[in-house]
Design a protein around this motif. Structure first.
Motif, mmCIF file in Angstrom:
data_model
loop_
_atom_site.group_PDB
_atom_site.id
_atom_site.type_symbol
_atom_site.label_atom_id
_atom_site.label_comp_id
_atom_site.label_asym_id
_atom_site.label_seq_id
_atom_site.Cartn_x
_atom_site.Cartn_y
_atom_site.Cartn_z
ATOM 1 N N ARG A 116 4.200 -8.485 -11.952
ATOM 2 C CA ARG A 116 5.209 -9.452 -11.516
ATOM 3 C C ARG A 116 4.565 -10.832 -11.331
ATOM 4 N NH1 ARG A 116 8.269 -8.413 -5.896
ATOM 5 N NH2 ARG A 116 6.176 -8.938 -5.132
ATOM 6 N N GLY A 117 5.120 -11.832 -11.971
ATOM 7 C CA GLY A 117 4.619 -13.197 -11.838
ATOM 8 C C GLY A 117 3.456 -13.545 -12.745
ATOM 9 N N SER A 118 2.981 -12.598 -13.538
ATOM 10 C CA SER A 118 1.818 -12.857 -14.390
ATOM 11 C C SER A 118 2.179 -13.742 -15.577
ATOM 12 C CB SER A 118 1.238 -11.542 -14.904
ATOM 13 O OG SER A 118 0.343 -11.774 -15.978
ATOM 14 N N GLU A 119 1.282 -14.667 -15.896
ATOM 15 C CA GLU A 119 1.412 -15.488 -17.094
ATOM 16 C C GLU A 119 0.162 -15.426 -17.961
ATOM 17 O OE1 GLU A 119 2.389 -19.432 -15.856
ATOM 18 O OE2 GLU A 119 4.408 -18.898 -15.175
ATOM 19 N N ARG A 159 -5.883 -13.159 -15.968
ATOM 20 C CA ARG A 159 -6.896 -14.192 -15.767
ATOM 21 C C ARG A 159 -6.612 -15.112 -14.587
ATOM 22 N NH1 ARG A 159 -10.780 -11.589 -18.434
ATOM 23 N NH2 ARG A 159 -10.355 -11.399 -20.653
ATOM 24 N N ALA A 160 -5.352 -15.416 -14.314
ATOM 25 C CA ALA A 160 -5.063 -16.259 -13.155
ATOM 26 C C ALA A 160 -5.425 -15.528 -11.868
ATOM 27 C CB ALA A 160 -3.591 -16.674 -13.154
ATOM 28 N N TYR A 161 -5.057 -14.252 -11.773
ATOM 29 C CA TYR A 161 -5.401 -13.474 -10.589
ATOM 30 C C TYR A 161 -6.923 -13.339 -10.469
ATOM 31 C CZ TYR A 161 -0.522 -11.782 -10.860
ATOM 32 O OH TYR A 161 0.838 -11.672 -10.929
ATOM 33 N N GLN A 162 -7.598 -13.196 -11.611
ATOM 34 C CA GLN A 162 -9.044 -12.976 -11.631
ATOM 35 C C GLN A 162 -9.833 -14.228 -11.237
ATOM 36 O OE1 GLN A 162 -10.486 -12.006 -15.546
ATOM 37 N NE2 GLN A 162 -12.637 -12.004 -14.931
ATOM 38 N N LEU A 163 -9.404 -15.377 -11.768
ATOM 39 C CA LEU A 163 -10.244 -16.575 -11.684
ATOM 40 C C LEU A 163 -9.663 -17.714 -10.849
ATOM 41 C CD1 LEU A 163 -11.210 -16.659 -15.469
ATOM 42 C CD2 LEU A 163 -12.597 -15.769 -13.581
ATOM 43 N N GLU A 164 -8.360 -17.663 -10.564
ATOM 44 C CA GLU A 164 -7.726 -18.809 -9.909
ATOM 45 C C GLU A 164 -7.190 -18.503 -8.519
ATOM 46 O OE1 GLU A 164 -4.706 -20.229 -12.586
ATOM 47 O OE2 GLU A 164 -6.015 -19.994 -14.343
ATOM 48 N N ALA A 259 5.835 -9.342 -23.095
ATOM 49 C CA ALA A 259 6.602 -8.113 -23.310
ATOM 50 C C ALA A 259 6.968 -7.975 -24.782
ATOM 51 C CB ALA A 259 7.856 -8.123 -22.445
ATOM 52 N N GLY A 260 6.806 -6.757 -25.310
ATOM 53 C CA GLY A 260 7.090 -6.489 -26.705
ATOM 54 C C GLY A 260 5.867 -6.497 -27.589
ATOM 55 N N GLU A 276 2.121 -0.403 -26.027
ATOM 56 C CA GLU A 276 3.202 -1.377 -25.991
ATOM 57 C C GLU A 276 3.150 -2.102 -24.655
ATOM 58 O OE1 GLU A 276 8.110 -1.571 -26.122
ATOM 59 O OE2 GLU A 276 7.061 0.328 -25.771
ATOM 60 N N VAL A 277 3.352 -3.406 -24.672
ATOM 61 C CA VAL A 277 3.341 -4.203 -23.461
ATOM 62 C C VAL A 277 4.783 -4.374 -22.985
ATOM 63 C CG1 VAL A 277 2.704 -6.429 -22.444
ATOM 64 C CG2 VAL A 277 1.271 -5.404 -24.248
ATOM 65 N N VAL A 278 5.011 -4.118 -21.694
ATOM 66 C CA VAL A 278 6.357 -4.238 -21.132
ATOM 67 C C VAL A 278 6.306 -5.096 -19.876
ATOM 68 C CG1 VAL A 278 7.093 -2.006 -22.061
ATOM 69 C CG2 VAL A 278 6.151 -2.123 -19.753
ATOM 70 N N ALA A 279 7.436 -5.675 -19.515
ATOM 71 C CA ALA A 279 7.529 -6.471 -18.306
ATOM 72 C C ALA A 279 7.671 -5.574 -17.081
ATOM 73 C CB ALA A 279 8.720 -7.425 -18.398
ATOM 74 N N TRP A 280 7.158 -6.049 -15.963
ATOM 75 C CA TRP A 280 7.318 -5.299 -14.697
ATOM 76 C C TRP A 280 8.789 -5.246 -14.322
ATOM 77 C CZ3 TRP A 280 9.332 -6.480 -9.862
ATOM 78 C CH2 TRP A 280 9.025 -5.556 -8.841
#
Length: 282
Positions: A116-119, A159-164, A259-260, A276-280
Motif C-alpha cells: 500500500r502506497g508503494s511507488e 526502494r523508497a521504504y529501503q532508502l528514504e 500491477a499487471g 504476476e505483480v498485483v496491487a495491494w
C-alpha cells in the motif's frame, strides 16, 4: 538432486524432480522438506531412491517454497561489483548484511503484491544458499560442508521504504510476498561451478538483469563463514547472496513494478520463477 514442495499454501507435500523432468512424490519417505530433512544422512537416503518407483505428481500443481519452516532469511547487499557500480556505491570491504522477514516468503510462482502506497517496488534475482547443519564460527575451508543446497530468490525491494524512510534497509525488504523462493532446492553435487552461473530476470518479456555469479565480490564459502562469526546458522536458514546489475532503481530513468507486470527469473541449473505483480487490496 532437485527437491521441491507442491500443493496449496500450508498444505505442501515433498517431491523431487526425476531425470525426465517429472515430479515425484516423496510423502511415503519424508513428511516434508524441512530442517530435519537437510542433514547429509537424510539427503543420502532420498538420493538412493529410484524416482521411477515414486508416485508421479500431476502437472500444473502449485509449487511452494522448497523448504518448510525457514528460520532466518539473511541477505548480503551490494555483493556484485557491477551492481555496486550501477548503484554509485563503493565496493564494500566486508559483506553488508540485512534480514528479510520470514512473512515475506512465498512460492516461486505466487503473486507479488505491491505494498500500500508503494511507488518504487523493484526486482532482484539472487542465488540463495540453504544451510544444512548447525554452523558456528566455521572456517572458510569447511563452510561449503554446511550447505545443503541452492535455490533462486527474488529479493523484491521497495526502494523508497529501503532508502528514504530512515533506519536500516529492512523496511523495504520485508513486505509480504517480497521473497519468492524456488522452485527447487538443488544439492551441491548438481552444480559444477558456483562462480559461473548465469542469472537472468525479465519484466514483461524484456530483459532487465543478465549477469553471472563470477562478478560476486564475496564468494559462497566466504559468506557462510563470515555470517557464522556473528550468529548461529541453523538447518533451513536461507542466505541471499546479492544481485547483478539491471535493477529498476539503476535504470535511467528508474523503472519500477506496477500491477499487471510479470517477472521471470532463472539461474543456471536452479530452474525458473514467474510472478504476476498485483496491487495491494484490503
Amino acid at each position: 538432486m532437485k527437491l521441491l514442495r507442491y500443493g496449496p499454501p500450508g498444505q505442501e507435500k515433498p517431491a523431487l524432480v526425476a531425470a525426465d523432468g517429472s515430479l515425484r512424490d516423496l510423502s511415503q519417505h519424508v513428511p516434508d522438506i524441512n530442517p530435519q530433512t537437510l542433514d547429509a544422512k537424510a539427503l543420502d537416503e532420498l538420493r538412493a531412491l529410484d524416482p521411477a518407483s515414486l508416485p508421479r505428481v500431476e502437472e500444473g500443481v502449485r509449487i511452494g517454497t522448497p523448504i518448510a519452516n525457514i528460520g532466518k532469511l539473511l541477505c548480503v547487499g551490494l555483493n556484485y561489483a557491477d551492481h555496486a557500480k550501477e548503484s554509485n556505491l563503493p565496493v564494500p570491504g566486508e559483506p553488508v548484511l540485512f534480514m528479510k522477514a520470514t512473512s515475506a516468503i512465498c512460492g516461486p510462482n505466487d503473486q507479488v503484491i505491491i505494498p500500500r502506497g508503494s511507488e518504487k517496488t523493484d526486482w532482484e534475482v539472487e542465488l540463495g544458499i540453504v544451510i544444512g547443519r548447525k554452523t558456528q564460527y566455521v572456517e572458510r575451508e569447511q563452510a561449503l560442508e554446511h550447505v545443503a543446497g541452492y535455490c533462486i530468490v527474488n529479493d523484491v525491494s521497495e526502494r523508497a521504504y529501503q532508502l528514504e524512510r530512515g533506519g536500516t534497509w529492512d523496511k523495504g525488504k520485508g513486505c509480504d510476498t517480497f521473497a519468492p523462493i524456488g522452485p527447487w532446492l538443488v544439492t551441491p553435487d548438481e552444480i559444477a561451478d558456483l562462480r559461473n552461473l548465469d542469472m537472468h530476470l525479465s519484466v514483461n518479456g524484456e530483459t532487465r538483469q543478465n549477469g553471472n555469479t563470477r562478478t560476486m565480490i564475496f564468494s559462497i564459502d566466504e559468506i557462510v563463514s563470515y555470517i557464522s562469526q556473528f550468529m548461529t546458522l541453523n538447518p533451513g536458514d536461507v542466505i541471499c547472496t546479492g544481485t547483478p546489475p539491471g535493477v529498476g532503481a539503476g535504470m535511467k530513468p528508474p523503472q519500477f513494478l506496477k500491477a499487471g507486470d510479470r517477472m521471470r527469473l532463472s539461474i543456471s541449473g536452479l530452474g525458473e520463477q514467474c510472478q504476476e505483480v498485483v496491487a495491494w487490496q484490503r
